[in-house]
Scaffold this motif. Structure first.
Motif, PDB file in Angstrom:
ATOM      1  N   VAL A 169     -17.954   4.589  30.304  1.00 24.64           N
ATOM      2  CA  VAL A 169     -17.267   5.565  31.152  1.00 24.64           C
ATOM      3  C   VAL A 169     -17.492   5.185  32.611  1.00 24.64           C
ATOM      4  O   VAL A 169     -18.632   5.097  33.074  1.00 24.64           O
ATOM      5  CB  VAL A 169     -17.795   6.994  30.900  1.00 24.64           C
ATOM      6  CG1 VAL A 169     -17.112   7.993  31.837  1.00 24.64           C
ATOM      7  CG2 VAL A 169     -17.571   7.385  29.445  1.00 24.64           C
ATOM      8  N   ARG A 170     -16.403   4.965  33.335  1.00 24.53           N
ATOM      9  CA  ARG A 170     -16.489   4.639  34.754  1.00 24.53           C
ATOM     10  C   ARG A 170     -16.414   5.923  35.587  1.00 24.53           C
ATOM     11  O   ARG A 170     -15.674   6.849  35.251  1.00 24.53           O
ATOM     12  CB  ARG A 170     -15.355   3.705  35.167  1.00 24.53           C
ATOM     13  CG  ARG A 170     -15.406   2.344  34.480  1.00 24.53           C
ATOM     14  CD  ARG A 170     -14.318   1.398  34.954  1.00 24.53           C
ATOM     15  NE  ARG A 170     -12.980   1.958  34.757  1.00 24.53           N
ATOM     16  CZ  ARG A 170     -12.206   2.446  35.721  1.00 24.53           C
ATOM     17  NH1 ARG A 170     -12.627   2.454  36.993  1.00 24.53           N
ATOM     18  NH2 ARG A 170     -11.003   2.910  35.448  1.00 24.53           N
ATOM     19  N   VAL A 171     -17.167   5.953  36.691  1.00 21.92           N
ATOM     20  CA  VAL A 171     -17.173   7.111  37.582  1.00 21.92           C
ATOM     21  C   VAL A 171     -17.054   6.613  39.017  1.00 21.92           C
ATOM     22  O   VAL A 171     -17.903   5.843  39.493  1.00 21.92           O
ATOM     23  CB  VAL A 171     -18.455   7.953  37.439  1.00 21.92           C
ATOM     24  CG1 VAL A 171     -18.347   9.230  38.280  1.00 21.92           C
ATOM     25  CG2 VAL A 171     -18.724   8.289  35.980  1.00 21.92           C
ATOM     26  N   ASN A 172     -16.009   7.036  39.699  1.00 24.61           N
ATOM     27  CA  ASN A 172     -15.765   6.657  41.081  1.00 24.61           C
ATOM     28  C   ASN A 172     -15.340   7.886  41.882  1.00 24.61           C
ATOM     29  O   ASN A 172     -15.095   8.951  41.318  1.00 24.61           O
ATOM     30  CB  ASN A 172     -14.666   5.587  41.154  1.00 24.61           C
ATOM     31  CG  ASN A 172     -15.096   4.275  40.547  1.00 24.61           C
ATOM     32  OD1 ASN A 172     -15.943   3.565  41.083  1.00 24.61           O
ATOM     33  ND2 ASN A 172     -14.518   3.928  39.396  1.00 24.61           N
ATOM     34  N   ALA A 173     -15.248   7.717  43.186  1.00 21.29           N
ATOM     35  CA  ALA A 173     -14.782   8.805  44.039  1.00 21.29           C
ATOM     36  C   ALA A 173     -13.875   8.252  45.120  1.00 21.29           C
ATOM     37  O   ALA A 173     -14.026   7.106  45.559  1.00 21.29           O
ATOM     38  CB  ALA A 173     -15.958   9.537  44.680  1.00 21.29           C
TER      39      ALA A 173
ATOM     40  N   ARG B 220     -10.852  -1.654  36.051  1.00 19.80           N
ATOM     41  CA  ARG B 220     -11.727  -1.596  34.882  1.00 19.80           C
ATOM     42  C   ARG B 220     -13.131  -2.126  35.156  1.00 19.80           C
ATOM     43  O   ARG B 220     -14.052  -1.848  34.389  1.00 19.80           O
ATOM     44  CB  ARG B 220     -11.103  -2.354  33.708  1.00 19.80           C
ATOM     45  CG  ARG B 220     -10.857  -3.824  33.944  1.00 19.80           C
ATOM     46  CD  ARG B 220     -10.117  -4.455  32.772  1.00 19.80           C
ATOM     47  NE  ARG B 220      -9.743  -5.840  33.028  1.00 19.80           N
ATOM     48  CZ  ARG B 220      -8.611  -6.197  33.620  1.00 19.80           C
ATOM     49  NH1 ARG B 220      -7.748  -5.280  34.016  1.00 19.80           N
ATOM     50  NH2 ARG B 220      -8.332  -7.474  33.823  1.00 19.80           N
ATOM     51  N   PHE B 221     -13.325  -2.904  36.237  1.00 22.25           N
ATOM     52  CA  PHE B 221     -14.657  -3.400  36.580  1.00 22.25           C
ATOM     53  C   PHE B 221     -15.184  -2.731  37.844  1.00 22.25           C
ATOM     54  O   PHE B 221     -16.068  -3.242  38.517  1.00 22.25           O
ATOM     55  CB  PHE B 221     -14.643  -4.928  36.744  1.00 22.25           C
ATOM     56  CG  PHE B 221     -15.987  -5.574  36.543  1.00 22.25           C
ATOM     57  CD1 PHE B 221     -16.632  -5.498  35.322  1.00 22.25           C
ATOM     58  CD2 PHE B 221     -16.614  -6.250  37.578  1.00 22.25           C
ATOM     59  CE1 PHE B 221     -17.879  -6.082  35.130  1.00 22.25           C
ATOM     60  CE2 PHE B 221     -17.863  -6.842  37.396  1.00 22.25           C
ATOM     61  CZ  PHE B 221     -18.496  -6.747  36.170  1.00 22.25           C
ATOM     62  N   VAL B 222     -14.646  -1.556  38.145  1.00 25.73           N
ATOM     63  CA  VAL B 222     -15.052  -0.799  39.341  1.00 25.73           C
ATOM     64  C   VAL B 222     -15.698   0.502  38.903  1.00 25.73           C
ATOM     65  O   VAL B 222     -15.066   1.332  38.241  1.00 25.73           O
ATOM     66  CB  VAL B 222     -13.840  -0.486  40.247  1.00 25.73           C
ATOM     67  CG1 VAL B 222     -14.285   0.323  41.470  1.00 25.73           C
ATOM     68  CG2 VAL B 222     -13.135  -1.764  40.674  1.00 25.73           C
ATOM     69  N   THR B 223     -16.959   0.694  39.268  1.00 26.60           N
ATOM     70  CA  THR B 223     -17.627   1.967  38.997  1.00 26.60           C
ATOM     71  C   THR B 223     -18.703   2.193  40.055  1.00 26.60           C
ATOM     72  O   THR B 223     -19.264   1.245  40.610  1.00 26.60           O
ATOM     73  CB  THR B 223     -18.216   2.031  37.578  1.00 26.60           C
ATOM     74  OG1 THR B 223     -18.529   3.389  37.249  1.00 26.60           O
ATOM     75  CG2 THR B 223     -19.455   1.167  37.425  1.00 26.60           C
TER      76      THR B 223
END
Length: 254
Positions: A175-179, A231-234
């Protein structure tokens, strides 16, 4: 482009502004979208023109755990899965610490911080199944301080660092989490600010791109962070600020 065909997305605070803009963009790219907010009438207005077969409106207060759980349950009853959660619901109360009331402080924290925690916690069992994504709507006010916005700064600062902590904890589960961290954006939340011509002029002077953002300017980066393109950003807090934070604070030179 249909990056979200077959995907189910919940957007909180979707009755206006950034939330409405994001919900419309997700729908345009093929998603089944759940628009949530406190006021049913605003949700109905925000959803006009969206495909009713791929749209669910669900009024909820994100500071209430029971209402948050019902939002997730209603989503699953209607669409059977969840792929993306956009934690956008937020409020602001102006004032420094010595002026703001304890009631107003707690009101901001309940919506802006507790809401992110409660919605994420309730959604995670499904997001782990789908190896999905959370996008929090923080603010440049969570990356640096403002005059007279103590509660909002504290709340958005919490969201900024909660984003990083959740990314660490949830990465192994896929699960990825970004803001996104917007600056001055034209919305219902900033109507009084937009009416102050002198204040707007000061913002224009400090922002290299020279104007407040529109909701769709923030929606695009939200969709990017939620998509397979990222997909490789979190763990990222992405300033979407018209170049505001590129400055070291010096005024423009004449």
């Amino acid at each position: 482009m249909a990056r979200f065909d077959g995907k189910v997305v919940i957007v909180t605070g979707a009755g206006s502004g950034i939330g409405e803009g994001a919900a419309r963009r997700f729908s345009a790219e093929g998603a089944m979208v759940v628009l949530s907010g406190r006021t049913a009438g605003k949700l109905e207005k925000a959803a006009r023109g969206l495909d009713p077969e791929r749209t669910l409106l669900h009024a909820a207060d994100v500071s209430d755990p029971a209402q948050v759980q019902e939002l997730i349950d209603a989503t699953l009853r209607r669409f059977g899965r969840l792929d993306v959660l956009v934690n956008n619901a937020g409020i602001a109360v102006m004032g420094p610490v010595d002026d703001i009331s304890l009631e107003d402080w707690r009101k901001v924290m309940a919506t802006d911080v507790d809401g992110v925690f409660l919605c994420s916690k309730a959604a995670l069992p499904e997001l782990k199944k789908s190896r999905g994504s959370i996008v929090n709507v923080s603010s440049v006010s969570g990356l640096g301080g403002d005059w007279g916005m103590s509660a909002y700064n504290a709340a958005k600062g919490a969201v900024t660092n909660l984003t990083r902590a959740m990314a660490l904890d949830l990465g192994p589960a896929g699960v990825r989490v970004n803001a996104v961290n917007p600056s001055f954006t034209a919305s219902e939340l900033t109507e009084e600010m937009l009416a102050d011509e002198k204040l707007v002029a000061k913002f224009r002077e400090r922002m290299p791109l020279g104007a407040p953002a529109m909701p769709d300017d923030i929606a695009g980066p939200i969709l990017f962070l939620a998509s397979e393109d990222a997909r490789f950003v979190t763990g990222v807090n992405l300033p979407v600020d018209g170049g505001l934070m590129a400055s070291n604070g010096q005024p423009p030179q004449a």
